[in-house]
Design a protein around this motif. Structure first.
Motif, PDB file in Angstrom:
ATOM      1  N   ILE A  54      30.875  57.569 -82.227  1.00  0.00           N
ATOM      2  CA  ILE A  54      30.790  57.879 -83.659  1.00  0.00           C
ATOM      3  C   ILE A  54      29.725  56.971 -84.278  1.00  0.00           C
ATOM      4  O   ILE A  54      29.793  55.745 -84.134  1.00  0.00           O
ATOM      5  CB  ILE A  54      32.143  57.662 -84.356  1.00  0.00           C
ATOM      6  N   ILE A  55      28.755  57.560 -84.951  1.00  0.00           N
ATOM      7  CA  ILE A  55      27.693  56.792 -85.607  1.00  0.00           C
ATOM      8  C   ILE A  55      27.794  57.005 -87.110  1.00  0.00           C
ATOM      9  O   ILE A  55      27.620  58.124 -87.607  1.00  0.00           O
ATOM     10  CB  ILE A  55      26.298  57.222 -85.109  1.00  0.00           C
ATOM     11  N   ASP A  56      28.111  55.939 -87.826  1.00  0.00           N
ATOM     12  CA  ASP A  56      28.223  55.980 -89.294  1.00  0.00           C
ATOM     13  C   ASP A  56      29.097  57.148 -89.771  1.00  0.00           C
ATOM     14  O   ASP A  56      28.767  57.844 -90.743  1.00  0.00           O
ATOM     15  CB  ASP A  56      26.830  56.086 -89.927  1.00  0.00           C
ATOM     16  N   GLY A  57      30.189  57.378 -89.032  1.00  0.00           N
ATOM     17  CA  GLY A  57      31.129  58.422 -89.427  1.00  0.00           C
ATOM     18  C   GLY A  57      30.890  59.780 -88.811  1.00  0.00           C
ATOM     19  O   GLY A  57      31.748  60.661 -88.918  1.00  0.00           O
ATOM     20  N   TYR A  58      29.747  60.002 -88.150  1.00  0.00           N
ATOM     21  CA  TYR A  58      29.458  61.286 -87.508  1.00  0.00           C
ATOM     22  C   TYR A  58      29.965  61.230 -86.062  1.00  0.00           C
ATOM     23  O   TYR A  58      29.503  60.409 -85.256  1.00  0.00           O
ATOM     24  CB  TYR A  58      27.958  61.584 -87.536  1.00  0.00           C
ATOM     25  N   ASP A  59      30.920  62.117 -85.730  1.00  0.00           N
ATOM     26  CA  ASP A  59      31.590  62.025 -84.435  1.00  0.00           C
ATOM     27  C   ASP A  59      31.071  63.055 -83.439  1.00  0.00           C
ATOM     28  O   ASP A  59      30.057  63.722 -83.669  1.00  0.00           O
ATOM     29  CB  ASP A  59      33.103  62.178 -84.624  1.00  0.00           C
ATOM     30  N   ASN A  60      31.785  63.156 -82.294  1.00  0.00           N
ATOM     31  CA  ASN A  60      31.468  64.088 -81.196  1.00  0.00           C
ATOM     32  C   ASN A  60      30.087  63.847 -80.601  1.00  0.00           C
ATOM     33  O   ASN A  60      29.403  64.793 -80.186  1.00  0.00           O
ATOM     34  CB  ASN A  60      31.586  65.550 -81.655  1.00  0.00           C
ATOM     35  N   ILE A  61      29.680  62.593 -80.547  1.00  0.00           N
ATOM     36  CA  ILE A  61      28.385  62.235 -79.953  1.00  0.00           C
ATOM     37  C   ILE A  61      28.624  61.787 -78.515  1.00  0.00           C
ATOM     38  O   ILE A  61      29.466  60.917 -78.263  1.00  0.00           O
ATOM     39  CB  ILE A  61      27.692  61.132 -80.763  1.00  0.00           C
ATOM     40  N   LYS A  62      27.899  62.400 -77.575  1.00  0.00           N
ATOM     41  CA  LYS A  62      28.077  62.085 -76.161  1.00  0.00           C
ATOM     42  C   LYS A  62      27.245  60.875 -75.727  1.00  0.00           C
ATOM     43  O   LYS A  62      27.725  59.996 -75.032  1.00  0.00           O
ATOM     44  CB  LYS A  62      27.705  63.300 -75.305  1.00  0.00           C
ATOM     45  N   ASP A  63      25.968  60.874 -76.111  1.00  0.00           N
ATOM     46  CA  ASP A  63      25.068  59.795 -75.710  1.00  0.00           C
ATOM     47  C   ASP A  63      24.323  59.287 -76.948  1.00  0.00           C
ATOM     48  O   ASP A  63      23.374  59.919 -77.414  1.00  0.00           O
ATOM     49  CB  ASP A  63      24.080  60.293 -74.663  1.00  0.00           C
TER      50      ASP A  63
END
Length: 419
Positions: A133-142
């Motif tokens: 999760i980057i700054d609240g944005y989820d579902n990130i694999k790499d």
């Protein structure tokens, strides 16, 4: 030897080993696979180091003769069911001035996620990232290469008993083989028997061995559930032995030769037949009775597996069920029976490599595949590769400590890189 990758799958009834190598196109090829009977393990746990080491040595020697190389090091696996998954999260601030996420930031957030409390008899052996999760944005694999201020990870931390891992490594070392690393068996197996779509949508990977059934649920290309059922193919053999009053060795031969659950398999020619036992006594066997014994036990094993998947809470999410291992996969008609019980698509999973397309070799080939993926990512050094700080899986400060630690500690220092 550095050009070759060797995977050893240590099971309760047999040890399977595979050796692979990259071809000129950079693709992994499997050069040889083999298996031998295993002594010294009970329900995937080492109970006799000497016997297990001798079995491993025998398997390695057989593989050496097959591919004409000397094997001194190998990768091994840990069954998923003897590990415990503990859900945890980690969070770190991005350290670089330009706010670009680097591998060091990913390493730090994974280390943060491993900060959990474990009992003194258990150890953290690895971590399965579920999503970043980057700054609240989820579902990130790499997340590497992306920008942000704060990096989070939701992960499953793998915990196992220290003695189980320790004794497994000691058995391999006593066989004269150095352990290069350990991977989670179902994760490795999935790489060679499951399609990418299956791993993303949700699938149950069922490894039926001689004494255990390792049930793993994989979704979004992550292990989200793992469990062990303490029964396997040997229970079928035991039932045949008791029902026909024959030795276990003869019962195993019967299972391999006559096990057939297909409805059209019974005809007028398959009535009573005579066989000779190991004591040279003639025994009359009714084929229909033998089939009933096998079918009853196989149905029980499949039903127990279905109940375990339902208990996981993922039954409705999975699209299909894939069987591997040698416990029941070779029995004719087992797919049709499984489809009736699961009410879902069922198939037998085999590695897609020439000479290794057999479900009993799935784990061994998967270990080699898992190690090769790490090589291709540059996280493990090749024989002709110049070492750099980024290439090595150990940084310079770790290397100094590494040289003074035990073999078990060596492996634990980099286990996380295999998950």
């Amino acid at each position: 030897m550095n050009d070759y990758l060797v995977g050893i799958d240590i099971g309760s009834s047999k040890i399977c080993a595979a050796v692979g190598r990259f071809n000129k196109n950079g693709e992994l090829t499997i050069l040889g696979v083999t298996s031998v009977a295993c002594r010294g393990l009970k329900k995937a746990v080492v109970v006799d180091i000497d016997n297990s080491a001798e079995s491993i040595r025998e398997c390695v020697k057989k593989l050496e003769r097959m591919v004409d190389i000397e094997i001194k090091e190998a990768y091994i696996s840990l069954p998923g069911g003897i590990s415990k998954l503990v859900h945890n999260t980690g969070i770190v601030a991005i350290s670089s001035e330009d706010r670009e996420i680097r591998k060091s930031d990913v390493d730090r957030v994974l280390e943060a996620a491993k900060l959990i409390s474990v009992s003194s008899d258990k150890e953290i052996i690895g971590i399965e990232p579920q999503q970043f999760i980057i700054d609240g944005y989820d579902n990130i694999k790499d997340p590497v290469g992306m920008s942000g201020l704060r990096l989070e990870v939701e992960a499953e931390v793998l915990v196992a008993q220290t003695t189980i891992v320790n004794n497994l490594i000691k058995s391999v070392n006593k066989a004269g083989i150095e352990v290069n690393g350990i991977c989670l068996q179902p994760k490795a197996t999935a790489k060679v028997v499951l399609m990418q779509e299956e791993r993303e949508m949700g699938v149950a990977l069922v490894d039926v061995g001689a004494e255990i059934i390792d049930v793993t649920i994989i979704k979004n290309d992550n292990v989200c559930f793992t469990s062990i059922i303490p029964l396997g193919g040997n229970s079928i053999t035991n039932d045949i032995s008791l029902g026909l009053k024959i030795p276990l060795s003869e019962a195993e031969k019967f299972k391999i030769k006559y096990a057939n659950l297909l409805d059209n398999s019974i005809d007028s020619e398959k009535g009573d037949f005579n066989i000779k036992s190991s004591y040279n006594e003639e025994i009359t066997v009714n084929y229909n009775f033998l089939r009933e014994i096998i079918e009853a036990r196989v149905e029980e094993l499949i039903t127990l597996t279905r109940n375990e998947i339902i208990k996981s809470g993922h039954f409705e999410e999975i699209t299909d069920v894939v069987f591997v291992g040698g416990g029941i996969s070779s029995i004719k008609g087992v797919i049709d029976l499984s489809k009736t019980i699961f009410k879902k698509p069922v198939r037998i999973g085999s590695p897609k490599y020439v000479g290794a397309a057999n479900p009993i070799y799935a784990a061994a080939v998967g270990i080699v595949k898992d190690a090769s993926d790490i090589f291709k990512q540059g996280e493990i050094l090749g024989s002709d590769h110049e070492e750099t700080e980024n290439d090595s899986i150990w940084n310079q400060s770790n290397k100094k400590n590494y040289e003074n630690t035990s073999v078990l500690s060596k492996v634990r220092n980099f286990l996380a890189d295999f998950f």
